[in-house]
Design a protein around this motif. Structure first.
Motif, short mmCIF file in Angstrom:
data_model
loop_
_atom_site.label_atom_id
_atom_site.label_comp_id
_atom_site.label_asym_id
_atom_site.label_seq_id
_atom_site.Cartn_x
_atom_site.Cartn_y
_atom_site.Cartn_z
N ARG A 1 0.81 -1.21 0.00
CA ARG A 1 0.00 0.00 0.00
C ARG A 1 0.85 1.26 0.00
N GLN A 2 2.17 1.09 0.04
CA GLN A 2 3.04 2.27 0.06
C GLN A 2 3.05 2.94 -1.31
N ARG A 3 3.16 4.24 -1.27
CA ARG A 3 3.20 5.04 -2.48
C ARG A 3 4.40 4.64 -3.33
N GLY A 4 4.20 4.40 -4.59
CA GLY A 4 5.31 4.09 -5.49
C GLY A 4 5.68 2.62 -5.56
N ILE B 1 7.85 0.70 -8.62
CA ILE B 1 9.15 0.04 -8.43
C ILE B 1 9.07 -1.43 -8.85
N ALA B 2 7.97 -2.08 -8.43
CA ALA B 2 7.80 -3.49 -8.77
C ALA B 2 7.76 -3.66 -10.28
N ALA B 3 6.97 -2.81 -10.95
CA ALA B 3 6.83 -2.91 -12.39
C ALA B 3 8.19 -2.69 -13.07
N PHE B 4 8.96 -1.73 -12.57
CA PHE B 4 10.27 -1.44 -13.14
C PHE B 4 11.20 -2.64 -13.01
#
Lengths: 372, 266
Positions: free
Chosen positions: B9-12, B16-19
């Motif tokens: 639920r953390q912002r971003g 990051i995961a997608a990257f």
């Protein structure tokens, strides 16, 4: 060693570690177990009962002493050459085999003919009432069923002795009661010597022909359940088996197996004395069910008096906790009667009446350090 | 009421995961796609074709290097797995003794030693042996691969043995099985998934080794990875993509088969 002995354990010690870290898990144990006996090793965890069982099975070898099976020294015999089988605490069923294959494993390793193995496995399945699940994997059956398979597997090669390492501890209360009866039935039907390890004193009392109470690697007492309960050798055994009240006092005279004791809590009591009892400071044992409460007023001479600290209702009986004059707590267990009987109120002064010959003089505690 | 901490639920987090996933899989996806390119370019799409697969299949050097890679990988993995199984048994089925930790370290150290160091060391030692014996065959590569495969094979086998209830082997001994029969009927069948995992790991590690192979190989002993490395120095065509794609497909098949087999056993 007598001809009727199945297992003789002669001065067996097992020492683990070396140097300063040496621990005697089994310390000079000397017991004989008779043929077709249901013999229980009872004690708190860490008392050496499981190590003793492993020495009999051959998973460990004694540091000193000898283990005889039907008169033959098997102290150095590896487990696969001892006609002794084990039911493990966690069952240790082979997960890659079916129920049938598990039960037949021992006979297969003895190179018995296939037909004989099959017949014996079928008989074992019948004995433990598991015919319907013969082809199942062991992870597809319940805990109670695994227990039965473990029993059948250990009994299938018809060992001379069956070792059971707390086999009922993983089962729930009702199943445990059922298996206790089942075990007694199996022992009667097979005629095999059972050596049973448990820390559950009730289990030991109800199932055993004889019990050895152990603490700190030593055997404190060997006897029938009744002997162990009624005449515990010392305070540790008295405390460990059943509930007990221990009263401090001084023996003033011993005559004809009866000691006259002056109690620290006040008053005087006659106690059954073991052989060789002498005068001086001593402890008395009174079981809670061998005493009853009476009103303090008009209490018979020699009765203990105190204050009722608590009363706990147990259905069949009530436990009364009495604080005696010297601060000792004394529990009285009284069977409940149909309603209407005079009750005692907490905080009230009461008298404790001990039945004749119910008090018993306790022997010396040898392994003080062992008491948990 | 405080909600339990949830990193998702953390912002971003999603970004990051997608990257990370893109970094892992996008290049592979591009490589696979261009293996099917009809043209000779790695960047300009000219339509779908299997010509580079055909080219690779008809390239004698590729065939030869592939066969050599498989020969080395199978031999090295078999020997390494056998050695690792013995090592795992010796380090788990024994009461703890002085020097057990040192033994663990000695077995696992090759994982820590930089590959280039091992490569140079082997080059020097093997050069002497070659001079002394005159033997220049595949033996050197197989020996080298076996050596660095052992710790990889050892890890899953030891893990499996440590997870196995010792009472099972005691129960077998209790039921009249000699140590050898206990091993055959109880330990080995239960250890099998671990041995298989060790073998696969060793096989894969050997198959794509470049550094040590490059140093140890004699002339004309290219494995598939060293052949591909050599090709990269010249004009590069989607043939390399085609070979890589086959390699990838093979790995996926092998891992899937292993997964299915081990799941069935448990």
């Amino acid at each position: 060693m007598m001809a009727s002995d199945s297992i003789a354990i002669e001065n067996v010690s097992k020492i683990f570690g070396s140097g300063d870290a040496k621990v005697a898990a089994v310390d000079g144990v000397h017991i004989s177990i008779r043929k077709n006996e249901f013999f229980t090793l009872l004690g708190p965890s860490g008392c050496g009962k499981t190590t003793l069982l492993r020495l009999i099975a051959g998973f460990e070898f004694p540091t000193s002493g000898h283990i005889l099976l039907d008169g033959t020294d098997v102290s150095d015999t590896p487990p696969f050459r001892r006609p002794i089988n084990t039911v493990f605490q966690n069952y240790a069923l082979f997960p890659h085999m079916t129920v049938e294959e598990n039960i037949g494993f021992g006979l297969k390793m003895l190179d018995r003919p296939k037909a004989e193995v099959a017949a014996r496995v079928a008989a074992m399945l019948r004995l433990v009432r598991m015919e319907a699940l013969a082809g199942r994997r062991t992870n597809q059956i319940s805990g109670g069923q695994q227990q039965r398979v473990a029993l059948a597997r250990a009994l299938a090669p018809a060992p001379k002795v069956l070792l059971l390492d707390e086999p009922l501890s993983a089962l729930d209360y009702k199943l445990r009661k059922e298996m206790q009866i089942e075990l007694k039935r199996l022992q009667a039907e097979t005629g095999i010597t059972f050596i049973f390890v448990t820390h559950d004193q009730e289990e030991a009392l109800t199932m055993s022909d004889r019990i050895a109470v152990m603490a700190a690697g030593k055997v404190l007492q060997v006897g029938t359940p009744r002997e162990i309960y009624d005449a515990p050798a010392n305070r540790f055994v008295a405390d460990f088996i059943g509930e007990s009240n221990i009263l401090a006092g001084t023996v003033e005279a011993v005559a004809g197996g009866v000691a006259s004791v002056r109690l620290a809590a006040g008053g005087r009591m006659e106690a059954v004395a073991p052989d060789g009892a002498s005068t001086g400071p001593a402890s008395l044992l009174v079981r809670p069910e061998h005493a009853r409460l009476a009103a303090a007023a008009g209490a018979p001479a020699g009765a203990l008096v105190g204050t009722l600290a608590d009363a706990v209702y147990f259905g069949t009986d009530t436990h009364f906790h009495v604080r005696l004059a010297d601060g000792t707590d004394f529990t009285v267990r009284q069977q409940n009667r149909p309603a209407g009987e005079a009750a005692f109120a907490v905080g009230e002064a009461v008298a404790v009446v001990v039945e004749p010959r119910a008090a018993r003089l306790l022997g010396e505690d040898q392994p003080r350090g062992a008491v948990p | 009421m405080a909600r339990p901490f949830d990193v998702r639920r953390q912002r971003g987090f999603t970004l990051i995961a997608a990257f990370c996933f893109a970094l892992l899989y996008l290049p592979i996806a591009v490589l696979v796609v261009y293996a099917f390119n009809a043209g000779p370019s790695l960047s300009r799409w000219e339509g779908v074709s299997l010509r580079w697969f055909v080219a690779a299949a008809n390239n004698a050097q590729v065939i030869e290097a592939s066969i050599r890679s498989l020969q080395i990988a199978v031999s090295a993995a078999v020997v390494a797995t056998a050695a690792a199984t013995l090592a795992a048994l010796a380090t788990t089925r024994t009461p703890p003794y002085r020097g057990l930790t040192t033994t663990y370290a000695a077995i696992n150290l090759p994982l820590m030693v930089p590959e280039i160091v091992t490569a140079v060391a082997l080059l020097i030692v093997f050069a002497r042996i070659k001079m002394a014996t005159g033997y220049t065959g595949l033996g050197y590569l197989i020996a080298a691969h076996t050596a660095f495969c052992i710790p990889f094979a050892y890890l899953p086998i030891r893990a499996r043995l440590e997870g196995m209830d010792l009472n099972l082997e005691r129960a077998a001994a209790d039921l009249y099985a000699t140590p050898l029969r206990t091993f055959r009927h109880v330990t080995l069948p239960l250890l099998w998934p671990g041995i298989l995992a060790g073998f696969m790991l060793a096989f894969v590690i050997s198959l794509d080794d470049v550094v040590i192979t490059e140093f140890v190989k004699s002339g004309g002993q290219d494995t598939l990875p060293t052949y591909m490395l050599g090709q990269l120095r010249r004009a590069i065509t989607p043939e390399m993509n085609a070979i890589s794609t086959v390699f990838l497909a093979l790995s996926i098949v092998v891992v899937t088969v292993f997964f299915l087999v081990s799941r069935k056993r448990d």
